[in-house]
Design a protein around this motif. Structure first.
Motif, PDB file in Angstrom:
ATOM      1  N   ALA A  53      -1.752  -1.461   1.113  1.00  0.00           N
ATOM      2  CA  ALA A  53      -1.590  -2.560   2.026  1.00  0.00           C
ATOM      3  C   ALA A  53      -2.496  -2.442   3.434  1.00  0.00           C
ATOM      4  O   ALA A  53      -2.821  -1.264   3.538  1.00  0.00           O
ATOM      5  CB  ALA A  53      -0.198  -2.372   2.403  1.00  0.00           C
ATOM      6  N   PRO A  54      -2.434  -3.559   4.041  1.00  0.00           N
ATOM      7  CA  PRO A  54      -3.367  -3.503   5.260  1.00  0.00           C
ATOM      8  C   PRO A  54      -2.959  -2.309   6.343  1.00  0.00           C
ATOM      9  O   PRO A  54      -1.825  -2.201   6.703  1.00  0.00           O
ATOM     10  CB  PRO A  54      -3.018  -5.017   5.852  1.00  0.00           C
ATOM     11  CG  PRO A  54      -2.750  -5.700   4.659  1.00  0.00           C
ATOM     12  CD  PRO A  54      -1.936  -4.839   3.896  1.00  0.00           C
ATOM     13  N   GLY A  55      -4.098  -1.536   6.726  1.00  0.00           N
ATOM     14  CA  GLY A  55      -3.910  -0.440   7.509  1.00  0.00           C
ATOM     15  C   GLY A  55      -3.198   0.655   7.006  1.00  0.00           C
ATOM     16  O   GLY A  55      -2.809   1.730   7.661  1.00  0.00           O
ATOM     17  N   LYS A  56      -2.808   0.811   5.779  1.00  0.00           N
ATOM     18  CA  LYS A  56      -2.209   1.999   5.142  1.00  0.00           C
ATOM     19  C   LYS A  56      -3.206   2.794   4.034  1.00  0.00           C
ATOM     20  O   LYS A  56      -4.135   1.885   3.472  1.00  0.00           O
ATOM     21  CB  LYS A  56      -1.008   1.605   4.390  1.00  0.00           C
ATOM     22  CG  LYS A  56       0.242   1.068   5.422  1.00  0.00           C
ATOM     23  CD  LYS A  56       1.395   0.925   4.489  1.00  0.00           C
ATOM     24  CE  LYS A  56       2.579   0.559   5.679  1.00  0.00           C
ATOM     25  NZ  LYS A  56       3.598   0.330   5.070  1.00  0.00           N
ATOM     26  N   GLU A  57      -2.856   3.773   3.759  1.00  0.00           N
ATOM     27  CA  GLU A  57      -3.884   4.403   2.721  1.00  0.00           C
ATOM     28  C   GLU A  57      -3.397   3.912   1.310  1.00  0.00           C
ATOM     29  O   GLU A  57      -2.300   3.597   1.165  1.00  0.00           O
ATOM     30  CB  GLU A  57      -3.532   5.946   2.673  1.00  0.00           C
ATOM     31  CG  GLU A  57      -4.046   6.508   3.835  1.00  0.00           C
ATOM     32  CD  GLU A  57      -4.035   8.133   4.055  1.00  0.00           C
ATOM     33  OE1 GLU A  57      -4.557   8.768   4.969  1.00  0.00           O
ATOM     34  OE2 GLU A  57      -3.359   8.564   3.023  1.00  0.00           O
ATOM     35  N   ARG A  58      -4.235   4.249   0.331  1.00  0.00           N
ATOM     36  CA  ARG A  58      -3.905   3.845  -0.781  1.00  0.00           C
ATOM     37  C   ARG A  58      -2.854   5.012  -1.592  1.00  0.00           C
ATOM     38  O   ARG A  58      -3.136   6.008  -1.388  1.00  0.00           O
ATOM     39  CB  ARG A  58      -5.464   3.910  -1.921  1.00  0.00           C
ATOM     40  CG  ARG A  58      -5.119   3.297  -3.349  1.00  0.00           C
ATOM     41  CD  ARG A  58      -6.621   3.303  -3.699  1.00  0.00           C
ATOM     42  NE  ARG A  58      -7.456   2.027  -3.113  1.00  0.00           N
ATOM     43  CZ  ARG A  58      -8.667   1.673  -3.486  1.00  0.00           C
ATOM     44  NH1 ARG A  58      -8.965   1.984  -4.635  1.00  0.00           N
ATOM     45  NH2 ARG A  58      -9.308   0.829  -2.774  1.00  0.00           N
ATOM     46  N   GLU A  59      -2.061   4.308  -2.104  1.00  0.00           N
ATOM     47  CA  GLU A  59      -0.947   5.118  -2.774  1.00  0.00           C
ATOM     48  C   GLU A  59      -0.571   4.820  -4.107  1.00  0.00           C
ATOM     49  O   GLU A  59      -0.950   3.854  -4.735  1.00  0.00           O
ATOM     50  CB  GLU A  59       0.425   5.078  -2.003  1.00  0.00           C
ATOM     51  CG  GLU A  59       0.889   3.502  -2.201  1.00  0.00           C
ATOM     52  CD  GLU A  59       2.061   3.420  -1.590  1.00  0.00           C
ATOM     53  OE1 GLU A  59       2.743   4.229  -0.697  1.00  0.00           O
ATOM     54  OE2 GLU A  59       2.622   2.351  -1.369  1.00  0.00           O
ATOM     55  N   SER A  76      -1.937  11.868 -12.857  1.00  0.00           N
ATOM     56  CA  SER A  76      -2.045  12.349 -11.381  1.00  0.00           C
ATOM     57  C   SER A  76      -1.596  11.057 -10.304  1.00  0.00           C
ATOM     58  O   SER A  76      -1.922  10.221 -10.669  1.00  0.00           O
ATOM     59  CB  SER A  76      -3.509  12.909 -11.281  1.00  0.00           C
ATOM     60  OG  SER A  76      -3.884  12.958  -9.579  1.00  0.00           O
ATOM     61  N   ASP A  77      -1.224  11.777  -9.010  1.00  0.00           N
ATOM     62  CA  ASP A  77      -0.859  10.787  -8.308  1.00  0.00           C
ATOM     63  C   ASP A  77      -1.938  10.807  -7.063  1.00  0.00           C
ATOM     64  O   ASP A  77      -1.472  10.111  -6.234  1.00  0.00           O
ATOM     65  CB  ASP A  77       0.586  10.916  -7.662  1.00  0.00           C
ATOM     66  CG  ASP A  77       0.761  12.204  -6.905  1.00  0.00           C
ATOM     67  OD1 ASP A  77       1.734  12.462  -6.624  1.00  0.00           O
ATOM     68  OD2 ASP A  77      -0.226  12.960  -6.866  1.00  0.00           O
ATOM     69  N   ASN A  78      -2.896  11.715  -7.256  1.00  0.00           N
ATOM     70  CA  ASN A  78      -4.094  11.423  -6.264  1.00  0.00           C
ATOM     71  C   ASN A  78      -5.205  10.661  -6.527  1.00  0.00           C
ATOM     72  O   ASN A  78      -5.849  10.654  -7.706  1.00  0.00           O
ATOM     73  CB  ASN A  78      -4.720  13.067  -6.370  1.00  0.00           C
ATOM     74  CG  ASN A  78      -5.800  13.406  -5.224  1.00  0.00           C
ATOM     75  OD1 ASN A  78      -6.211  12.193  -4.559  1.00  0.00           O
ATOM     76  ND2 ASN A  78      -6.176  14.344  -5.134  1.00  0.00           N
ATOM     77  N   PRO A  79      -5.467   9.702  -5.607  1.00  0.00           N
ATOM     78  CA  PRO A  79      -6.681   8.667  -5.968  1.00  0.00           C
ATOM     79  C   PRO A  79      -7.695   9.312  -6.263  1.00  0.00           C
ATOM     80  O   PRO A  79      -8.732   8.757  -7.178  1.00  0.00           O
ATOM     81  CB  PRO A  79      -6.601   7.681  -4.717  1.00  0.00           C
ATOM     82  CG  PRO A  79      -5.382   8.041  -4.077  1.00  0.00           C
ATOM     83  CD  PRO A  79      -4.681   9.276  -4.417  1.00  0.00           C
ATOM     84  N   GLY A  80      -7.930  10.598  -5.803  1.00  0.00           N
ATOM     85  CA  GLY A  80      -9.428  11.276  -5.697  1.00  0.00           C
ATOM     86  C   GLY A  80      -9.650  11.699  -7.369  1.00  0.00           C
ATOM     87  O   GLY A  80     -10.856  12.328  -7.498  1.00  0.00           O
ATOM     88  N   ASP A  81      -8.239  11.950  -8.196  1.00  0.00           N
ATOM     89  CA  ASP A  81      -8.648  12.372  -9.370  1.00  0.00           C
ATOM     90  C   ASP A  81      -9.128  11.339 -10.369  1.00  0.00           C
ATOM     91  O   ASP A  81      -9.390  11.641 -11.483  1.00  0.00           O
ATOM     92  CB  ASP A  81      -7.210  12.964  -9.858  1.00  0.00           C
ATOM     93  CG  ASP A  81      -6.834  14.125  -9.085  1.00  0.00           C
ATOM     94  OD1 ASP A  81      -5.720  14.686  -8.998  1.00  0.00           O
ATOM     95  OD2 ASP A  81      -7.768  15.050  -8.552  1.00  0.00           O
ATOM     96  N   TYR A  82      -9.132  10.117  -9.927  1.00  0.00           N
ATOM     97  CA  TYR A  82      -9.649   8.959 -10.755  1.00  0.00           C
ATOM     98  C   TYR A  82     -10.900   8.796 -10.709  1.00  0.00           C
ATOM     99  O   TYR A  82     -11.575   8.523  -9.748  1.00  0.00           O
ATOM    100  CB  TYR A  82      -8.777   7.742 -10.564  1.00  0.00           C
ATOM    101  CG  TYR A  82      -6.948   7.946 -11.022  1.00  0.00           C
ATOM    102  CD1 TYR A  82      -6.548   8.966 -10.149  1.00  0.00           C
ATOM    103  CD2 TYR A  82      -6.709   7.510 -12.192  1.00  0.00           C
ATOM    104  CE1 TYR A  82      -5.095   9.226 -10.791  1.00  0.00           C
ATOM    105  CE2 TYR A  82      -5.440   7.845 -12.657  1.00  0.00           C
ATOM    106  CZ  TYR A  82      -4.592   8.443 -11.976  1.00  0.00           C
ATOM    107  OH  TYR A  82      -3.166   8.852 -12.338  1.00  0.00           O
TER     108      TYR A  82
END
Length: 124
Positions: free
Chosen positions: A40-46, A105-111
């Motif tokens: 969402a705008p202004g938020k981190e990717r989740e 995984s729930d970590n975006p960096g793992d994708y």
């Protein structure tokens, strides 16, 4: 070249439903974990939801559990996100992603691979 193409986003009223699709091309991902994220705008990717290669292991963010369902069709190299009982706070750009492993995984960096995103807007 790997491509992930999301579709199915749009504008919906609160309480409504949408079904997102993500079609992969360039290689097959039948043993790879896949996931849906949102930003969402202004938020981190989740994380929204993730699924392992055979669909038997799924993981959901607490905010969407019991409302959203992730599934996949390996024959079509496609992952889906069925979203029911949508709320205004679900408004975001939704991305699909693929890992280079079988584990969710729930970590975006793992994708490793990402789609371009599709906008979901829920009006109150």
């Amino acid at each position: 070249q790997v491509q992930l193409v999301e579709s199915g986003g749009g504008l919906v009223q609160a309480g409504g439903s949408l079904r997102l699709s993500c079609a992969a091309s360039g290689r097959t991902f039948t043993i790879n974990a896949m996931g849906w994220f949102r930003q969402a705008p202004g938020k981190e990717r989740e994380i929204v939801a993730a699924i392992n290669w055979n669909g038997r292991n799924t993981h959901y963010a607490g905010s969407v559990k019991d409302r959203f369902t992730i599934s996949r069709d390996n024959a079509k190299n496609t992952v889906y996100l069925q979203m029911n009982s949508l709320k205004p706070e679900d408004t975001a750009v939704y991305y699909c992603a693929v890992r280079n492993t079988v584990l969710v995984s729930d970590n975006p960096g793992d994708y490793a691979y990402w789609g371009q995103g599709t906008q979901v807007t829920v009006s109150s």
